[in-house]
Design a protein around this motif. Sequence first.
Motif, PDB file in Angstrom:
ATOM      1  N   ILE A  36     -16.503 -29.407  14.900  1.00  0.00           N
ATOM      2  CA  ILE A  36     -16.014 -29.347  16.392  1.00  0.00           C
ATOM      3  C   ILE A  36     -14.398 -29.395  16.105  1.00  0.00           C
ATOM      4  O   ILE A  36     -13.863 -30.453  15.660  1.00  0.00           O
ATOM      5  CB  ILE A  36     -16.480 -30.224  17.180  1.00  0.00           C
ATOM      6  CG1 ILE A  36     -17.861 -30.073  17.611  1.00  0.00           C
ATOM      7  CG2 ILE A  36     -15.615 -30.104  18.463  1.00  0.00           C
ATOM      8  CD1 ILE A  36     -18.439 -31.063  18.436  1.00  0.00           C
ATOM      9  N   VAL A  37     -13.668 -28.170  16.482  1.00  0.00           N
ATOM     10  CA  VAL A  37     -12.242 -28.179  16.445  1.00  0.00           C
ATOM     11  C   VAL A  37     -11.592 -28.406  17.728  1.00  0.00           C
ATOM     12  O   VAL A  37     -11.939 -27.640  18.799  1.00  0.00           O
ATOM     13  CB  VAL A  37     -11.884 -26.984  15.843  1.00  0.00           C
ATOM     14  CG1 VAL A  37     -10.340 -26.667  15.717  1.00  0.00           C
ATOM     15  CG2 VAL A  37     -12.332 -26.799  14.444  1.00  0.00           C
ATOM     16  N   THR A  38     -10.763 -29.299  17.973  1.00  0.00           N
ATOM     17  CA  THR A  38     -10.118 -29.279  19.356  1.00  0.00           C
ATOM     18  C   THR A  38      -8.749 -29.243  19.199  1.00  0.00           C
ATOM     19  O   THR A  38      -8.096 -28.745  18.209  1.00  0.00           O
ATOM     20  CB  THR A  38     -10.424 -30.818  19.806  1.00  0.00           C
ATOM     21  OG1 THR A  38      -9.850 -31.976  18.805  1.00  0.00           O
ATOM     22  CG2 THR A  38     -11.955 -31.261  19.963  1.00  0.00           C
ATOM     23  N   PRO A  39      -7.886 -28.993  20.490  1.00  0.00           N
ATOM     24  CA  PRO A  39      -6.430 -28.567  20.366  1.00  0.00           C
ATOM     25  C   PRO A  39      -5.731 -29.686  19.527  1.00  0.00           C
ATOM     26  O   PRO A  39      -4.674 -29.235  18.984  1.00  0.00           O
ATOM     27  CB  PRO A  39      -6.118 -28.771  21.983  1.00  0.00           C
ATOM     28  CG  PRO A  39      -7.235 -28.518  22.569  1.00  0.00           C
ATOM     29  CD  PRO A  39      -8.647 -29.055  21.587  1.00  0.00           C
TER      30      PRO A  39
ATOM     31  N   ARG B 255      -8.629 -20.339  17.831  1.00  0.00           N
ATOM     32  CA  ARG B 255      -8.818 -20.496  19.284  1.00  0.00           C
ATOM     33  C   ARG B 255      -8.954 -18.982  19.964  1.00  0.00           C
ATOM     34  O   ARG B 255      -9.038 -18.877  21.184  1.00  0.00           O
ATOM     35  CB  ARG B 255      -7.551 -21.031  19.763  1.00  0.00           C
ATOM     36  CG  ARG B 255      -6.173 -20.265  19.373  1.00  0.00           C
ATOM     37  CD  ARG B 255      -4.917 -21.217  19.929  1.00  0.00           C
ATOM     38  NE  ARG B 255      -4.788 -21.104  21.456  1.00  0.00           N
ATOM     39  CZ  ARG B 255      -3.514 -21.440  21.692  1.00  0.00           C
ATOM     40  NH1 ARG B 255      -2.555 -21.895  20.993  1.00  0.00           N
ATOM     41  NH2 ARG B 255      -3.392 -21.273  22.734  1.00  0.00           N
ATOM     42  N   SER B 256      -8.700 -17.892  19.109  1.00  0.00           N
ATOM     43  CA  SER B 256      -8.257 -16.696  19.690  1.00  0.00           C
ATOM     44  C   SER B 256      -8.753 -15.770  19.096  1.00  0.00           C
ATOM     45  O   SER B 256      -9.430 -15.451  17.934  1.00  0.00           O
ATOM     46  CB  SER B 256      -6.625 -16.314  19.442  1.00  0.00           C
ATOM     47  OG  SER B 256      -6.052 -17.367  20.225  1.00  0.00           O
ATOM     48  N   THR B 257      -9.074 -14.391  19.838  1.00  0.00           N
ATOM     49  CA  THR B 257      -9.323 -13.009  19.098  1.00  0.00           C
ATOM     50  C   THR B 257      -7.978 -12.317  18.710  1.00  0.00           C
ATOM     51  O   THR B 257      -7.223 -12.876  18.799  1.00  0.00           O
ATOM     52  CB  THR B 257     -10.421 -12.324  19.949  1.00  0.00           C
ATOM     53  OG1 THR B 257      -9.496 -11.513  21.028  1.00  0.00           O
ATOM     54  CG2 THR B 257     -11.134 -13.133  20.763  1.00  0.00           C
TER      55      THR B 257
ATOM     56  N   GLY C 240      -6.738 -17.591  23.309  1.00  0.00           N
ATOM     57  CA  GLY C 240      -7.507 -18.659  24.376  1.00  0.00           C
ATOM     58  C   GLY C 240      -7.221 -19.968  24.148  1.00  0.00           C
ATOM     59  O   GLY C 240      -6.549 -20.348  23.379  1.00  0.00           O
ATOM     60  N   ARG C 241      -7.760 -20.644  25.050  1.00  0.00           N
ATOM     61  CA  ARG C 241      -7.353 -22.292  25.074  1.00  0.00           C
ATOM     62  C   ARG C 241      -8.684 -22.881  25.367  1.00  0.00           C
ATOM     63  O   ARG C 241      -8.673 -23.810  26.295  1.00  0.00           O
ATOM     64  CB  ARG C 241      -6.299 -22.475  26.160  1.00  0.00           C
ATOM     65  CG  ARG C 241      -4.910 -21.792  26.177  1.00  0.00           C
ATOM     66  CD  ARG C 241      -4.125 -21.818  27.159  1.00  0.00           C
ATOM     67  NE  ARG C 241      -2.920 -21.259  26.755  1.00  0.00           N
ATOM     68  CZ  ARG C 241      -2.727 -19.758  26.994  1.00  0.00           C
ATOM     69  NH1 ARG C 241      -3.634 -19.145  27.128  1.00  0.00           N
ATOM     70  NH2 ARG C 241      -1.341 -19.225  26.651  1.00  0.00           N
TER      71      ARG C 241
ATOM     72  N   ASN D 230     -12.178 -18.504  25.393  1.00  0.00           N
ATOM     73  CA  ASN D 230     -12.012 -18.745  26.843  1.00  0.00           C
ATOM     74  C   ASN D 230     -11.071 -19.783  27.003  1.00  0.00           C
ATOM     75  O   ASN D 230     -10.254 -20.116  26.255  1.00  0.00           O
ATOM     76  CB  ASN D 230     -13.492 -19.203  27.140  1.00  0.00           C
ATOM     77  CG  ASN D 230     -14.023 -20.491  26.584  1.00  0.00           C
ATOM     78  OD1 ASN D 230     -13.428 -21.279  26.161  1.00  0.00           O
ATOM     79  ND2 ASN D 230     -15.515 -20.415  26.535  1.00  0.00           N
ATOM     80  N   ASP D 231     -11.014 -20.098  28.352  1.00  0.00           N
ATOM     81  CA  ASP D 231      -9.936 -21.276  28.399  1.00  0.00           C
ATOM     82  C   ASP D 231     -10.732 -22.512  28.971  1.00  0.00           C
ATOM     83  O   ASP D 231     -11.596 -22.482  30.116  1.00  0.00           O
ATOM     84  CB  ASP D 231      -8.928 -20.902  29.634  1.00  0.00           C
ATOM     85  CG  ASP D 231      -8.101 -19.691  28.958  1.00  0.00           C
ATOM     86  OD1 ASP D 231      -7.767 -19.657  27.667  1.00  0.00           O
ATOM     87  OD2 ASP D 231      -7.917 -18.935  29.920  1.00  0.00           O
ATOM     88  N   GLY D 232     -10.761 -23.480  28.386  1.00  0.00           N
ATOM     89  CA  GLY D 232     -11.362 -24.891  28.915  1.00  0.00           C
ATOM     90  C   GLY D 232     -12.988 -24.844  28.515  1.00  0.00           C
ATOM     91  O   GLY D 232     -13.489 -25.993  28.943  1.00  0.00           O
ATOM     92  N   GLY D 233     -13.500 -24.009  27.916  1.00  0.00           N
ATOM     93  CA  GLY D 233     -14.728 -24.180  27.380  1.00  0.00           C
ATOM     94  C   GLY D 233     -14.933 -24.345  25.825  1.00  0.00           C
ATOM     95  O   GLY D 233     -14.118 -25.015  25.334  1.00  0.00           O
ATOM     96  N   LEU D 234     -16.164 -23.930  25.502  1.00  0.00           N
ATOM     97  CA  LEU D 234     -16.809 -24.437  24.195  1.00  0.00           C
ATOM     98  C   LEU D 234     -16.865 -22.783  23.517  1.00  0.00           C
ATOM     99  O   LEU D 234     -17.661 -21.776  24.006  1.00  0.00           O
ATOM    100  CB  LEU D 234     -17.859 -24.828  24.321  1.00  0.00           C
ATOM    101  CG  LEU D 234     -18.366 -25.241  22.852  1.00  0.00           C
ATOM    102  CD1 LEU D 234     -19.209 -26.798  22.569  1.00  0.00           C
ATOM    103  CD2 LEU D 234     -19.455 -24.537  22.594  1.00  0.00           C
ATOM    104  N   VAL D 235     -16.289 -22.474  22.471  1.00  0.00           N
ATOM    105  CA  VAL D 235     -16.390 -21.113  21.490  1.00  0.00           C
ATOM    106  C   VAL D 235     -17.420 -21.644  20.432  1.00  0.00           C
ATOM    107  O   VAL D 235     -17.174 -22.576  19.786  1.00  0.00           O
ATOM    108  CB  VAL D 235     -15.034 -20.741  21.064  1.00  0.00           C
ATOM    109  CG1 VAL D 235     -15.236 -19.707  20.229  1.00  0.00           C
ATOM    110  CG2 VAL D 235     -14.140 -20.448  22.425  1.00  0.00           C
TER     111      VAL D 235
END
Length: 437
Positions: free
Chosen positions: A16-19, A28-30, A35-36, A78-83
Amino acid sequence: MSGVPGDAPAELAGKIVTPGDSRYQRVRSTYTTVGRPAQVVLPESAQDVAAALRFARDRGLPVAVRSGGHGLAGTGTNDGGLVIDLRALNRTDVLDRRTRMVRVEAGARWAQVAQALAPHGLAVSSGDHGNVGVGGIATGGGVGWLVRKYGLTVDHIRAVEVVLADGTLVRADAANEPDLLWVMRGAGAGAGVAVAFEIEAMELRDVGHAQLVVAVDPAGETLRRWADVMARAPRELSTELRLASQHDGSTAAVITAVVTSGSVPVVRGALEPLLQVGDVLGQQARIVAYTDLVSPLHLHENTGQMPARTTNGLLTEMSAGAARALVRASAAPDPVLVQMRSLGGATHDPDPSATAFAHRHQNVLVIGAAFPPDARDTLRTGWVPLAPYLDGAYVNFESAPDGTTFDRFYPGPTGARVADLWKRYDPEGVLRPRPRV
């Protein structure tokens, strides 16, 4: 690990990777969308995917699934969710060379697949870039360089290994969970997380590859001639056409053509009618290995480095009005980048009800893209004149959804069945696609 939730499942430890994690900027992004997300899970097995889904459901987190590639629609973050980032699930195996059956994991990218299949003389029609991820195409449709000969990627998927929203791992094939197989081939994003596909590949080593630059008249007659050539072309020929504004205010079409043959006479015969589309400003043609088209050189991280909004639609015919609208959109002061893909051929073979991709009579896929700072307004302004001519849309190139989007992706009875199956396999809506604004 800094920032990892204390209630995360034990099997996801270190995944699990967090900020606060040094890996966060990479995952975090495509390609087009920064994304955040609150967490990015990097599963190494189907069981890890199941644990991630249970974790997201228990915490009420929005879920985005990324297969590791471009993700032009932006739905892979997404923002604030789980990817759930499937990049570690990237194996490609030949299960049976005689029947050309291969197993491809959803996190592979098509350059990796092409490299793995090339020694066996096999290929799967996929995207037009080696960095495109398998999972997105194989659950949405699959329009690639071989599309008129091979058909869509979904047309050759014989089984899917799926993790449902409740964490159950299911194999969907014609004998076991046929409804799940149906919906995963075209509308899979709302039904489950595909972790692997069994796909019938085609025999292929070398292809003809050509590029032509052709002048485009303001009325778009050049586009109509291109569409007419493709309507009569052999199935071996697939093309992509991009409109490009020139410094002198004129418009050119950059046509990329692929012929599924290594025979010079066959390639020449397929390509020659394209020379009559308009005034040819430049041309080149060669025989190349299919792996050159989806090259490992394309592989890169996707960090939001090309911010863009995209939309698309399907044309049954290239009418005078549609052609004129396309040229105007590409030549406007704030131009839309217009790209077209030839369909027809093998894409018309399946019954429209055979898969959740029901668009089996249209002949051209039209994609529009616009870039900051005014991407939303540019795309809307350029696309409105074209809208009356469109007949459906393709889920994988839509980052600007509206209230009509679902019906354009999944028209009529197809949409009713998709909605019903999404509710059956994901009754809580854990995976229901949520548009980014």
